[in-house]
Design a protein around this motif. Structure first.
Motif, PDB file in Angstrom:
ATOM      1  N   ARG A  99       3.908   8.577  16.599  1.00 44.19           N
ATOM      2  CA  ARG A  99       4.794   9.618  16.058  1.00 44.19           C
ATOM      3  C   ARG A  99       4.652  10.908  16.847  1.00 44.19           C
ATOM      4  O   ARG A  99       4.999  11.979  16.354  1.00 44.19           O
ATOM      5  CB  ARG A  99       4.461   9.903  14.587  1.00 44.19           C
ATOM      6  CG  ARG A  99       4.361   8.704  13.679  1.00 44.19           C
ATOM      7  CD  ARG A  99       5.649   8.037  13.364  1.00 44.19           C
ATOM      8  NE  ARG A  99       6.665   8.844  12.745  1.00 44.19           N
ATOM      9  CZ  ARG A  99       6.978   8.807  11.440  1.00 44.19           C
ATOM     10  NH1 ARG A  99       6.309   8.050  10.634  1.00 44.19           N
ATOM     11  NH2 ARG A  99       7.962   9.518  10.963  1.00 44.19           N
TER      12      ARG A  99
ATOM     13  N   LEU B 239       0.340   4.279  -0.419  1.00 43.12           N
ATOM     14  CA  LEU B 239      -0.179   5.436   0.314  1.00 43.12           C
ATOM     15  C   LEU B 239       0.204   5.351   1.794  1.00 43.12           C
ATOM     16  O   LEU B 239       0.449   6.368   2.443  1.00 43.12           O
ATOM     17  CB  LEU B 239      -1.701   5.517   0.161  1.00 43.12           C
ATOM     18  CG  LEU B 239      -2.332   6.849   0.543  1.00 43.12           C
ATOM     19  CD1 LEU B 239      -1.732   7.990  -0.268  1.00 43.12           C
ATOM     20  CD2 LEU B 239      -3.838   6.800   0.337  1.00 43.12           C
ATOM     21  N   ALA B 240       0.268   4.125   2.319  1.00 43.31           N
ATOM     22  CA  ALA B 240       0.674   3.953   3.717  1.00 43.31           C
ATOM     23  C   ALA B 240       2.115   4.408   3.902  1.00 43.31           C
ATOM     24  O   ALA B 240       2.469   4.958   4.943  1.00 43.31           O
ATOM     25  CB  ALA B 240       0.531   2.491   4.134  1.00 43.31           C
ATOM     26  N   VAL B 241       2.943   4.177   2.896  1.00 43.06           N
ATOM     27  CA  VAL B 241       4.344   4.594   2.982  1.00 43.06           C
ATOM     28  C   VAL B 241       4.420   6.114   2.966  1.00 43.06           C
ATOM     29  O   VAL B 241       5.094   6.728   3.783  1.00 43.06           O
ATOM     30  CB  VAL B 241       5.148   3.998   1.809  1.00 43.06           C
ATOM     31  CG1 VAL B 241       6.579   4.487   1.832  1.00 43.06           C
ATOM     32  CG2 VAL B 241       5.096   2.477   1.862  1.00 43.06           C
ATOM     33  N   GLU B 242       3.676   6.701   2.044  1.00 46.89           N
ATOM     34  CA  GLU B 242       3.690   8.161   1.973  1.00 46.89           C
ATOM     35  C   GLU B 242       3.125   8.776   3.257  1.00 46.89           C
ATOM     36  O   GLU B 242       3.637   9.774   3.748  1.00 46.89           O
ATOM     37  CB  GLU B 242       2.869   8.632   0.770  1.00 46.89           C
ATOM     38  CG  GLU B 242       2.496  10.092   0.953  1.00 46.89           C
ATOM     39  CD  GLU B 242       2.423  10.908  -0.299  1.00 46.89           C
ATOM     40  OE1 GLU B 242       3.318  10.758  -1.139  1.00 46.89           O
ATOM     41  OE2 GLU B 242       1.474  11.698  -0.408  1.00 46.89           O
ATOM     42  N   ALA B 243       2.074   8.153   3.809  1.00 45.68           N
ATOM     43  CA  ALA B 243       1.453   8.713   5.007  1.00 45.68           C
ATOM     44  C   ALA B 243       2.389   8.642   6.205  1.00 45.68           C
ATOM     45  O   ALA B 243       2.158   9.294   7.211  1.00 45.68           O
ATOM     46  CB  ALA B 243       0.142   7.981   5.317  1.00 45.68           C
ATOM     47  N   GLN B 244       3.429   7.825   6.123  1.00 44.99           N
ATOM     48  CA  GLN B 244       4.413   7.793   7.211  1.00 44.99           C
ATOM     49  C   GLN B 244       5.611   8.669   6.886  1.00 44.99           C
ATOM     50  O   GLN B 244       6.643   8.579   7.537  1.00 44.99           O
ATOM     51  CB  GLN B 244       4.865   6.357   7.481  1.00 44.99           C
ATOM     52  CG  GLN B 244       3.782   5.481   8.099  1.00 44.99           C
ATOM     53  CD  GLN B 244       3.494   5.822   9.544  1.00 44.99           C
ATOM     54  OE1 GLN B 244       3.096   6.923   9.883  1.00 44.99           O
ATOM     55  NE2 GLN B 244       3.687   4.868  10.434  1.00 44.99           N
TER      56      GLN B 244
ATOM     57  N   ARG C  95       1.835  10.966  -6.823  1.00 40.70           N
ATOM     58  CA  ARG C  95       1.623  11.867  -5.694  1.00 40.70           C
ATOM     59  C   ARG C  95       0.550  12.877  -6.036  1.00 40.70           C
ATOM     60  O   ARG C  95       0.488  13.379  -7.155  1.00 40.70           O
ATOM     61  CB  ARG C  95       2.918  12.609  -5.360  1.00 40.70           C
ATOM     62  CG  ARG C  95       3.948  11.715  -4.723  1.00 40.70           C
ATOM     63  CD  ARG C  95       4.769  12.490  -3.733  1.00 40.70           C
ATOM     64  NE  ARG C  95       3.920  13.046  -2.699  1.00 40.70           N
ATOM     65  CZ  ARG C  95       4.251  14.109  -1.976  1.00 40.70           C
ATOM     66  NH1 ARG C  95       5.369  14.727  -2.175  1.00 40.70           N
ATOM     67  NH2 ARG C  95       3.432  14.545  -1.042  1.00 40.70           N
TER      68      ARG C  95
ATOM     69  N   ILE D 228       4.473  15.363   9.743  1.00 42.45           N
ATOM     70  CA  ILE D 228       4.585  14.426  10.865  1.00 42.45           C
ATOM     71  C   ILE D 228       5.553  14.996  11.907  1.00 42.45           C
ATOM     72  O   ILE D 228       5.277  14.995  13.111  1.00 42.45           O
ATOM     73  CB  ILE D 228       5.063  13.045  10.372  1.00 42.45           C
ATOM     74  CG1 ILE D 228       3.993  12.398   9.508  1.00 42.45           C
ATOM     75  CG2 ILE D 228       5.413  12.149  11.552  1.00 42.45           C
ATOM     76  CD1 ILE D 228       4.465  11.155   8.774  1.00 42.45           C
TER      77      ILE D 228
ATOM     78  N   PHE E 167      -1.678  17.901   5.394  1.00 46.76           N
ATOM     79  CA  PHE E 167      -0.774  16.790   5.709  1.00 46.76           C
ATOM     80  C   PHE E 167       0.341  16.639   4.665  1.00 46.76           C
ATOM     81  O   PHE E 167       1.252  15.845   4.839  1.00 46.76           O
ATOM     82  CB  PHE E 167      -1.583  15.493   5.801  1.00 46.76           C
ATOM     83  CG  PHE E 167      -0.822  14.352   6.436  1.00 46.76           C
ATOM     84  CD1 PHE E 167      -0.427  14.420   7.759  1.00 46.76           C
ATOM     85  CD2 PHE E 167      -0.481  13.234   5.700  1.00 46.76           C
ATOM     86  CE1 PHE E 167       0.288  13.380   8.343  1.00 46.76           C
ATOM     87  CE2 PHE E 167       0.226  12.186   6.277  1.00 46.76           C
ATOM     88  CZ  PHE E 167       0.607  12.266   7.602  1.00 46.76           C
TER      89      PHE E 167
ATOM     90  N   ASN F 289       0.847  -1.187   0.000  1.00 41.99           N
ATOM     91  CA  ASN F 289       0.000   0.000   0.000  1.00 41.99           C
ATOM     92  C   ASN F 289       0.888   1.244   0.000  1.00 41.99           C
ATOM     93  O   ASN F 289       1.291   1.723   1.050  1.00 41.99           O
ATOM     94  CB  ASN F 289      -0.919  -0.007   1.233  1.00 41.99           C
ATOM     95  CG  ASN F 289      -1.900   1.155   1.206  1.00 41.99           C
ATOM     96  OD1 ASN F 289      -1.821   2.027   0.350  1.00 41.99           O
ATOM     97  ND2 ASN F 289      -2.824   1.167   2.138  1.00 41.99           N
TER      98      ASN F 289
ATOM     99  N   THR G 283      -4.700   3.882   5.595  1.00 44.94           N
ATOM    100  CA  THR G 283      -3.440   3.675   4.894  1.00 44.94           C
ATOM    101  C   THR G 283      -2.656   2.607   5.637  1.00 44.94           C
ATOM    102  O   THR G 283      -1.661   2.879   6.285  1.00 44.94           O
ATOM    103  CB  THR G 283      -2.629   4.979   4.827  1.00 44.94           C
ATOM    104  OG1 THR G 283      -2.464   5.461   6.155  1.00 44.94           O
ATOM    105  CG2 THR G 283      -3.342   6.013   4.010  1.00 44.94           C
TER     106      THR G 283
ATOM    107  N   LEU H 211       6.808   1.584  10.668  1.00 42.22           N
ATOM    108  CA  LEU H 211       7.342   2.065   9.392  1.00 42.22           C
ATOM    109  C   LEU H 211       7.590   3.567   9.462  1.00 42.22           C
ATOM    110  O   LEU H 211       6.713   4.333   9.847  1.00 42.22           O
ATOM    111  CB  LEU H 211       6.349   1.777   8.262  1.00 42.22           C
ATOM    112  CG  LEU H 211       6.748   2.397   6.916  1.00 42.22           C
ATOM    113  CD1 LEU H 211       7.923   1.655   6.317  1.00 42.22           C
ATOM    114  CD2 LEU H 211       5.591   2.428   5.961  1.00 42.22           C
TER     115      LEU H 211
END
Lengths: 315, 515
Positions: free
Chosen positions: B157, A184-189, A311, B77, B51, A182, B89, B102
């Protein structure tokens, strides 16, 4: 001599490991790309390129390990090209991959001819020699087979462990796996998905290229046209067989190579009378299709495989 | 109170669409700010800019007085912003711990500190009451648990500002209560929250202040103290909208009977387990349930897409042994599928092609095996007129329609045949107030005409407004039906979570009795 006897000879096991080596490199390389969500059908061409580049480095007076490093570097550059199209521009991974294969294969023949316009018989280099590991090579059967290989085969086996550890036990490996599940999960972190994918494709392509280089620098001593001969495509299938796991990739490569080594020996024994030899040549492919049918049914694909990430796209 | 967050004159365009038009807002420490608006009003776009998922065309964001670089989630973040996305996500194939850690460690470190991460996560879980097993695969968790993982991710975080994008859309009433408890606890510890929703009662329950977005602009701002539903609803829609209510009617003969039907799911998920239900003419039977509890399988069964392993399906008195979609449509079932885009229409084909797709073999559309284009377009134009589908014309590509107009097209196709049974699966999902009122009105008109309506929905307000009788689906079982006038949302919520209100919590094997 029946099949059981063949299975007990050291020659059979040594051949299996030798045939498996380029497949191990290629399958690991493809696996890393796909774990990050990018199918790399450039593999066949990148292996051809690696075979030419590594050999040419040595033929021009370079050192053998320098040739391996050069092949890896060239592979990385083709990986960068592939990710430029598929990761940054989000183009079709299938079409781009096949394009890379056509480009890389043709380019390697072209460069070979450019640099050696007068060669009629393929020129040779002094390839890697088998290295017997002290003590371990004294063991019966597995000593002369497993522990008396060329250094590149040992490198392939080490890569299996390193890549398993890297994918499953390091932060960057987690980012790669997540990018394939996923993005998007990487980007959201807060991590750059495109950079993670590009890095994975470059490392994977380097491994493919080294797999090709094994053919000209270890298995043989010269570069022939068409010498990769579909091994890249076999690797793509082996990744599915392996359910995207490095350990199973090793197993799959050994299985395919074992059947290949076996069919050559059975052919010699059967004398070619009853069954045309083409059927023996077919055997590894038929059996790998069967294995795929069984394994692929329960394979869990990386969920974002083939899906480009853009993006700022509206969801 | 000092502002922890300030957005100044944010403008964002997508092509010719202005999603955010010079929006400014500020958030105080410990405040819960509601961002209210219809679908497409620009709430999510605004938060995605905050964000760093999108870059604004104009304007800037300040956190604690410092400007935030645009388009950089890692900077957001680092500044203490956490976002719980509407579509989570999370990576389903990885564990909770993997999903949380992560990005928290340097990517180039050659190892992970999993033990330390686990104890930190455990400590946070118990501190905030967000229980979840760190080693569980995310794909195996319930929707409520996944949301807890998303919140934990942000807290891990050290988020000080939490953005919750439509957090209750997928929760049962009880899970919503639990979420509100968590949010209150977070606010006590000094966090600030932006709560995005279009559910008025929730905003009144949890928020301190509300800002209303309409067509990308802030049109209204007020403290929730003293605000009421009508003011907010009108501010959100722009004009007064009332949803239609069902008048009592005497039910007629059964149009649909399902007896003891069990079927296994083709994909290995929830199937149907000894389902009994009956829909009569002149009545709406509402089926409540959290998505993924067998609604898809029930709808497929009635649409003729699957065949029961056991039991029988009877439509208008005819028991179908080999149901097919064509047979079901011919008998008089009008279908409004759950996912407009995936199942309802073919987006790349024109409106008229979609409109006539159930009449391909019938005169006057089909003549000698060929499509009569003029007849097809004439019919489509009449339907567009009658159902008020706002579109450039019958030749326009269907995917270009808005959600509400696409749903009107589907209603036109299903209802103009005057079906005896209407299967409406989440008919108002994702629509704005005006379109919801229209869809509800059409369903009630079909009931008045003499059709039976099977309404499958997750929205309890919709369910209770339209239904004569209601039942709950849970783990492939359908409960006994209850009178919609006497059942309470709380009772339904408990049953949707697998509890039997009479006997307390029950497992999936014995929840719900046969009708």
């Amino acid at each position: 001599m029946d099949i059981l006897e063949i299975l007990l000879t050291t020659g059979f096991w040594a051949a299996t490991l030798r045939i498996a080596t380029p497949l191990i490199f290629g399958t690991l390389g493809e696996l890393i790309c796909e774990r990050a969500g990018v199918l790399n059908l450039g593999i066949e061409g990148i292996m051809t390129m690696g075979a030419m580049a590594g050999w040419m480095w040595v033929y021009q007076g370079g050192d053998l390990w320098g040739g391996v490093a050069f092949a890896a570097f060239i592979g990385m550059m083709f990986g960068l090209l592939h990710s430029g199209f598929t990761v940054y521009l989000g183009l079709s991974q299938h079409v781009t991959g096949i394009g890379i294969t056509l480009l890389a294969s043709s380019l390697s023949y072209f460069v070979f001819r450019m640099l050696l316009p007068d060669a009629t018989t393929p020129p040779k280099i002094e390839p890697f020699q088998p290295y017997a590991i002290p003590l371990l090579s004294d063991l019966p059967v597995i000593g002369p087979s497993v522990f008396t290989q060329t250094p590149m085969t040992y490198l392939a086996l080490i890569c299996v462990a390193v890549i398993w550890y890297g994918l499953n036990r390091t932060p960057v490996g987690l980012a790669v796996r997540m990018a394939g599940e996923n993005p998007l999960a990487v980007e959201a972190q807060g991590i750059d998905v495109l950079a993670v994918r590009t890095g994975a494709v470059m490392v994977g392509s380097a491994l493919m290229s080294v797999g090709g280089a094994f053919l000209t620098m270890s298995a043989f001593d010269a570069f022939y046209f068409g010498m990769v001969n579909g091994r890249g495509w076999i690797c793509v299938a082996l990744v599915i067989f392996a359910s995207w796991r490095p350990g199973k990739a090793l197993l799959g490569a050994l299985l395919f190579a074992g059947i290949d080594a076996l069919q050559v020996r059975v052919q010699q024994v059967s004398g070619g009378a009853a069954i045309p030899y083409q059927f023996f040549l077919m055997a590894p492919y038929v059996l790998s299709i069967l294995a795929m049918v069984v394994m692929a049914r329960r394979a869990a694909y990386p969920k974002a495989l083939l899906a480009p990430f853009r993006r700022g796209d509206r969801a | 109170m000092s502002a922890v967050l300030r957005l100044e004159n944010i403008t964002k365009r997508f092509g010719s669409l202005v999603a955010n038009d010079s929006v400014s807002l500020s958030l105080a420490r410990g405040e819960v700010l509601a961002l209210l608006g219809e679908n497409g009003a620009g709430k999510t776009t605004l938060m995605n800019i905050l964000f760093g998922h999108y870059v604004a065309d104009e304007g800037h964001v300040e956190v604690e007085g410092e400007a935030l670089p645009p388009g950089a989630p890692h900077a957001a973040i680092a500044a203490g912003i956490g976002m719980v996305h509407q579509h989570f996500t999370l990576a389903d194939n990885l564990t909770v711990l993997d999903n949380v850690v992560l990005g928290t460690e340097s990517l180039w470190r050659p190892w992970q500190s999993r033990a330390a991460a686990r104890s930190r996560l455990d400590a946070m879980s118990s501190e905030y009451g967000l229980t979840v097993d760190p080693d569980a695969r995310v794909g195996d968790l319930s929707v409520g648990e996944r949301q807890r993982v998303e919140i934990l991710k942000a807290l891990y975080r050290d988020a000080r500002i939490l953005i919750m994008d439509e957090p209750t859309a997928v929760l049962t009433p009880q899970e919503t209560e639990g979420l509100f408890d968590t949010l209150r606890r977070l606010v006590e510890r000094g966090l600030s929250i932006i709560f995005i929703s279009h559910k008025l009662n929730e905003i009144l329950a949890i928020c301190d202040r509300v800002m209303v977005l309409r067509r990308g602009k802030i049109v209204h701002e007020m403290p929730t103290e003293g605000a009421d539903r009508h003011i907010l609803a009108e501010a959100m829609v722009g004009h007064a909208v009332t949803r239609p209510k069902a008048d009592p009617m005497a039910p007629g003969d059964a149009v649909l009977s399902i007896r003891d039907v069990s079927l296994r799911s083709a994909t290995g998920g929830v199937g149907l387990n000894a389902v009994n239900l009956q829909v009569r003419a002149h009545e709406v039977l509402g089926i409540a349930g959290v998505s993924g509890n067998g609604q898809v399988q029930l709808a497929e069964l009635i649409s003729g897409l699957s065949r029961p392993d056991e039991g029988s399906l009877t439509l208008f008195g005819e028991t179908l042994t080999h149901p097919t979609p064509a047979k079901v449509v011919k008998l008089g079932v009008g279908r409004i599928p759950e996912d407009r885009h995936a199942e309802g229409v073919i987006g790349e084909m024109s409106i008229w092609e979609n409109m006539i797709s159930e009449d391909l073999r019938a005169s006057p559309i089909s003549r000698h095996g060929l499509i009569d284009h003029s007849a097809a377009k004439a019919r489509t134009e009449a339907q567009i007129e009658r159902f008020d589908v706002r579109c450039p014309g019958p030749d326009a590509e269907t995917r270009l329609l808005s959600g509400g107009n696409m749903q009107k097209l589907i209603l036109a196709r299903a209802l103009s045949r005057e079906p005896g049974l209407v299967l409406a699966n989440q008919p108002a999902r994702g629509l704005d107030e005006g379109a919801i009122a229209y869809v509800h009105g059409q369903l009630l008109a079909a009931r008045e005409r003499g059709a039976g309506v099977l309404l499958i929905t997750e929205d309890l307000e919709e369910l209770l407004a339209l239904s004569d009788r209601v039942a709950v689906i849970y783990h492939g079982r359908v409960s006994a039906t209850m009178d919609a006038k006497t059942v309470s949302p709380r009772e339904l919520g408990l049953m949707m979570a697998g509890h039997n209100p009479q006997t307390g919590p029950q497992g999936p094997d014995n929840a719900g009795a046969a009708a």
